[in-house]
Design a protein around this motif. Structure first.
Motif, PDB file in Angstrom:
ATOM      1  N   ALA A 109      11.784  23.482  29.801  1.00 43.23           N
ATOM      2  CA  ALA A 109      12.200  22.185  30.364  1.00 43.23           C
ATOM      3  C   ALA A 109      13.684  22.181  30.691  1.00 43.23           C
ATOM      4  O   ALA A 109      14.105  21.673  31.740  1.00 43.23           O
ATOM      5  N   ALA A 110      14.511  22.766  29.822  1.00 43.85           N
ATOM      6  CA  ALA A 110      15.949  22.820  30.078  1.00 43.85           C
ATOM      7  C   ALA A 110      16.255  23.699  31.279  1.00 43.85           C
ATOM      8  O   ALA A 110      17.106  23.354  32.106  1.00 43.85           O
ATOM      9  N   CYS A 111      15.571  24.833  31.397  1.00 46.57           N
ATOM     10  CA  CYS A 111      15.790  25.709  32.549  1.00 46.57           C
ATOM     11  C   CYS A 111      15.432  25.006  33.855  1.00 46.57           C
ATOM     12  O   CYS A 111      16.151  25.117  34.848  1.00 46.57           O
ATOM     13  N   LEU A 123      24.803  27.620  41.619  1.00 51.15           N
ATOM     14  CA  LEU A 123      23.384  27.931  41.479  1.00 51.15           C
ATOM     15  C   LEU A 123      23.119  29.250  40.758  1.00 51.15           C
ATOM     16  O   LEU A 123      22.087  29.421  40.125  1.00 51.15           O
ATOM     17  N   ALA A 124      24.031  30.189  40.836  1.00 57.49           N
ATOM     18  CA  ALA A 124      23.819  31.487  40.191  1.00 57.49           C
ATOM     19  C   ALA A 124      23.810  31.377  38.670  1.00 57.49           C
ATOM     20  O   ALA A 124      23.308  32.269  37.981  1.00 57.49           O
ATOM     21  N   VAL A 125      24.339  30.286  38.139  1.00 59.96           N
ATOM     22  CA  VAL A 125      24.403  30.107  36.686  1.00 59.96           C
ATOM     23  C   VAL A 125      23.024  29.814  36.101  1.00 59.96           C
ATOM     24  O   VAL A 125      22.764  30.152  34.942  1.00 59.96           O
ATOM     25  N   ALA A 126      22.135  29.236  36.863  1.00 59.04           N
ATOM     26  CA  ALA A 126      20.834  28.802  36.340  1.00 59.04           C
ATOM     27  C   ALA A 126      20.045  29.941  35.694  1.00 59.04           C
ATOM     28  O   ALA A 126      19.624  29.821  34.538  1.00 59.04           O
ATOM     29  N   PRO A 127      19.808  31.063  36.368  1.00 59.41           N
ATOM     30  CA  PRO A 127      19.028  32.112  35.703  1.00 59.41           C
ATOM     31  C   PRO A 127      19.824  32.929  34.685  1.00 59.41           C
ATOM     32  O   PRO A 127      19.247  33.695  33.932  1.00 59.41           O
ATOM     33  N   LEU A 173      11.408  30.609  36.315  1.00 61.11           N
ATOM     34  CA  LEU A 173      11.369  29.278  36.916  1.00 61.11           C
ATOM     35  C   LEU A 173      12.741  28.875  37.442  1.00 61.11           C
ATOM     36  O   LEU A 173      12.868  28.413  38.584  1.00 61.11           O
ATOM     37  N   SER A 174      13.772  29.083  36.641  1.00 63.87           N
ATOM     38  CA  SER A 174      15.108  28.711  37.098  1.00 63.87           C
ATOM     39  C   SER A 174      15.573  29.604  38.246  1.00 63.87           C
ATOM     40  O   SER A 174      16.250  29.138  39.164  1.00 63.87           O
ATOM     41  N   ALA A 175      15.200  30.880  38.236  1.00 65.15           N
ATOM     42  CA  ALA A 175      15.593  31.780  39.332  1.00 65.15           C
ATOM     43  C   ALA A 175      14.911  31.381  40.638  1.00 65.15           C
ATOM     44  O   ALA A 175      15.543  31.372  41.702  1.00 65.15           O
ATOM     45  N   VAL A 176      13.618  31.037  40.569  1.00 72.47           N
ATOM     46  CA  VAL A 176      12.888  30.640  41.780  1.00 72.47           C
ATOM     47  C   VAL A 176      13.446  29.332  42.342  1.00 72.47           C
ATOM     48  O   VAL A 176      13.653  29.199  43.559  1.00 72.47           O
ATOM     49  N   ILE A 177      13.732  28.365  41.477  1.00 74.08           N
ATOM     50  CA  ILE A 177      14.275  27.089  41.947  1.00 74.08           C
ATOM     51  C   ILE A 177      15.663  27.286  42.537  1.00 74.08           C
ATOM     52  O   ILE A 177      15.981  26.740  43.604  1.00 74.08           O
ATOM     53  N   ALA A 178      16.502  28.075  41.880  1.00 75.27           N
ATOM     54  CA  ALA A 178      17.854  28.316  42.398  1.00 75.27           C
ATOM     55  C   ALA A 178      17.803  29.041  43.739  1.00 75.27           C
ATOM     56  O   ALA A 178      18.550  28.708  44.662  1.00 75.27           O
TER      57      ALA A 178
END
Length: 192
Positions: A109-111, A123-127, A173-178
């Motif tokens: 959920a946090a990711c 955006l690169a920070v997310a994954p 999930l975070s990499a795909v969204i970013a």
């Protein structure tokens, strides 16, 4: 009888054919103008007041349309990911005695939330921040049987191996969204 008129101001000369200055609200010299207030052009110039902002016109508490979500900075995204993962891990260790479902769900959920709410420049920070937060949580909460540095490293490796599904799910999930947000922003810039 003289054509000159008297004025209120001492030392001011009266001008023939003009009415004397009368105290009170300003009057328009244009006979076609109505009794309403004069514009700056009618007053002979003067500074114009800037137009009120839409939020000021609508009132302080009124909504002015759809609002964009609050954007997180890189540091804010890392703090949110670490805080949510640590909270989930703490609840999991307290309720069930080990890392498991609560920590994994909190991490995913946090990711998701961080990837959706990060600023476009960050955006690169997310994954990247997700796996670091996951590892820090396991390192702090998971104690080895013998304790010490070696016990913590073994506990971290074991926790990462056992929780790999949650770790990869949240990170992917975070990499795909970013990546999707980055592509959408790039296309929008090209169109505009």
């Amino acid at each position: 009888m003289s054509d000159a008129r008297t004025t209120d101001r001492p030392g001011a000369a009266a001008v023939p054919g003009r009415a004397a200055a009368v105290p009170g609200p300003a009057r328009s010299h244009d006979p076609d103008a109505g009794p309403g207030p004069r514009t700056p052009e009618q007053r002979g110039g003067g500074a114009r007041r800037p137009a009120a902002r839409p939020a000021q016109r609508a009132g302080a508490g009124a909504s002015t349309g759809p609002r964009t979500p609050h954007r997180l900075t890189a540091v804010g995204g890392a703090v949110v990911t670490l805080g949510a993962t640590f909270l989930g891990g703490t609840l999991d260790f307290w309720l069930f005695g080990g890392s498991g479902i609560v920590m994994g769900l909190a991490y995913v959920a946090a990711c998701f939330q961080v990837a959706v709410r990060l600023r476009p420049a960050d955006l690169a920070v997310a994954p990247i921040s997700g796996p670091i937060a996951f590892a820090i949580t396991l390192l702090v909460l998971g104690g080895g049987p013998g304790g010490g540095l070696v016990g913590r490293i073994v506990s971290l490796a074991t926790g990462l191996a056992l929780q790999a599904g949650w770790l990869f799910t949240g990170t992917a999930l975070s990499a795909v969204i970013a990546l999707a947000r980055h592509i959408a922003l790039t296309r929008a810039r090209r169109r505009g």
